[in-house]
Design an enzyme around this catalytic site. Structure first.
Site, PDB file in Angstrom:
ATOM      1  N   LYS A 106       0.827  -1.223   0.000  1.00 18.21           N
ATOM      2  CA  LYS A 106       0.000   0.000   0.000  1.00 18.21           C
ATOM      3  C   LYS A 106       0.852   1.260   0.000  1.00 18.21           C
ATOM      4  O   LYS A 106       0.543   2.225  -0.695  1.00 18.21           O
ATOM      5  CB  LYS A 106      -0.924   0.031   1.231  1.00 18.21           C
TER       6      LYS A 106
ATOM      7  N   ARG B  99      -1.321  -9.910  12.858  1.00 15.91           N
ATOM      8  CA  ARG B  99      -1.710  -8.677  12.159  1.00 15.91           C
ATOM      9  C   ARG B  99      -2.521  -9.001  10.910  1.00 15.91           C
ATOM     10  O   ARG B  99      -3.510  -8.327  10.594  1.00 15.91           O
ATOM     11  CB  ARG B  99      -0.467  -7.863  11.785  1.00 15.91           C
TER      12      ARG B  99
ATOM     13  N   ARG C  50      11.338  -2.169  12.772  1.00 14.53           N
ATOM     14  CA  ARG C  50      10.080  -2.354  13.490  1.00 14.53           C
ATOM     15  C   ARG C  50      10.017  -3.745  14.101  1.00 14.53           C
ATOM     16  O   ARG C  50      10.152  -4.756  13.396  1.00 14.53           O
ATOM     17  CB  ARG C  50       8.894  -2.162  12.536  1.00 14.53           C
TER      18      ARG C  50
ATOM     19  N   ARG D 181     -12.220   0.702   9.025  1.00 13.34           N
ATOM     20  CA  ARG D 181     -11.952  -0.699   9.328  1.00 13.34           C
ATOM     21  C   ARG D 181     -13.212  -1.461   9.725  1.00 13.34           C
ATOM     22  O   ARG D 181     -13.172  -2.680   9.869  1.00 13.34           O
ATOM     23  CB  ARG D 181     -10.911  -0.823  10.446  1.00 13.34           C
TER      24      ARG D 181
ATOM     25  N   ARG E  60      11.455  -7.151   5.254  1.00 15.82           N
ATOM     26  CA  ARG E  60      11.413  -5.721   5.567  1.00 15.82           C
ATOM     27  C   ARG E  60      11.940  -5.446   6.968  1.00 15.82           C
ATOM     28  O   ARG E  60      12.560  -4.413   7.224  1.00 15.82           O
ATOM     29  CB  ARG E  60       9.974  -5.203   5.437  1.00 15.82           C
TER      30      ARG E  60
END
Length: 207
Positions: A14, A146, A134, A89, A128
Site C-alpha cells: 500500500k 496482524r 520495526r 476498518r 522488511r
C-alpha cells in the site's frame, strides 16, 4: 474529488502504491496513524483527548478519528482528492465516513484492496524487518496475528463497498508498475470528470 479507500494487509504494498498514486492524481494521503501522531504533536483538543485514551491503554473511539479526518478535509479544501489508508476498518466507520464526506459535498469513489497470500506477506515483512527496525516486522507470530486481524476487520467493509458497486480486488503480487497500472485503470473509471455527460460529448465529437 477522487477519493480512494486503499486496503491491503501489512506488506501488501500500500505504501509504495500510495506514493505513486499521490504523484499521478495529486491526492492527499490520509493515514489514521499519521493523523493521530500529528494531532498529538500539535497539542490539539482532539490530539490531547486521543493521547489521554492511548496512555490509558484504550482504543481511540470512532468519533475522535472521524473528527481528525474532518479537520484534514477542511485543511485540504483545494485537494483533487484523498487516499484513505487504514480507515475505515468497520462498517460503522464506513458509514461515518460517508456522512462526513457528504457534508463536504463529496463521496468515496472506490475501494481497492490489494490481495496477497499470507505466506508471501510473512516473507515480505520478515525481509522488511531486516531494515525497517520495526519489532512487529521481525516476529512471525505477530505478523500472522496482524494479517488475521486485517482479514477479520476488513471482510465486512469490503461487503459494504461491494453493495455500493465500489469494491475492487487486485492481486498484490507482481511487478509494481503492473499493479499500479491496474489501480490507475480503476481510478480513471471513477474520475469525477468521467460523467455520462462528458462521455456523451466525447462520443458526439467522435461522430
Amino acid at each position: 474529488m477522487l477519493n480512494l479507500v486503499l486496503f491491503g494487509p501489512p506488506g501488501a504494498g500500500k505504501g509504495t502504491q500510495s506514493q505513486k498514486l499521490i504523484a499521478r492524481y495529486n491526492l492527499v494521503h490520509l493515514s489514521t496513524g499519521d493523523l493521530l501522531r500529528a494531532q498529538i504533536s500539535q497539542g490539539t483538543e482532539l490530539g490531547l483527548r486521543a493521547k489521554k485514551l492511548m496512555d490509558e491503554g484504550l482504543l481511540v473511539p470512532d468519533e475522535v478519528v472521524i473528527g481528525m479526518i474532518g479537520s484534514a478535509l477542511k485543511d485540504n479544501k483545494q485537494a483533487s482528492g484523498f487516499i484513505f489508508d487504514g480507515f475505515p476498518r468497520t462498517v460503522p466507520q464506513a458509514e461515518s465516513l460517508d456522512r462526513l464526506l457528504a457534508e463536504h459535498e463529496t463521496k468515496v469513489s472506490c475501494m481497492v484492496a490489494l490481495e496477497v497470500a499470507e505466506e508471501e506477506l510473512v516473507k515480505r515483512l520478515l525481509e522488511r524487518g531486516k531494515t525497517s527496525g520495526r519489532p512487529d516486522d521481525q516476529n512471525e507470530d505477530k505478523i500472522r496475528k496482524r494479517v488475521t486481524v486485517y482479514n477479520t476487520e476488513t471482510a465486512q467493509v469490503a461487503g459494504y463497498y461491494a453493495n455500493q458497486q465500489k469494491f475492487h480486488a487486485l492481486n498484490g503480487i507482481g511487478a509494481i508498475e503492473d499493479i499500479f497500472g491496474q489501480i490507475c485503470t480503476i481510478l480513471d473509471e471513477h474520475q469525477p470528470a468521467t460523467t455520462e455527460g462528458s462521455r456523451q460529448a466525447t462520443d458526439e465529437v467522435k461522430a
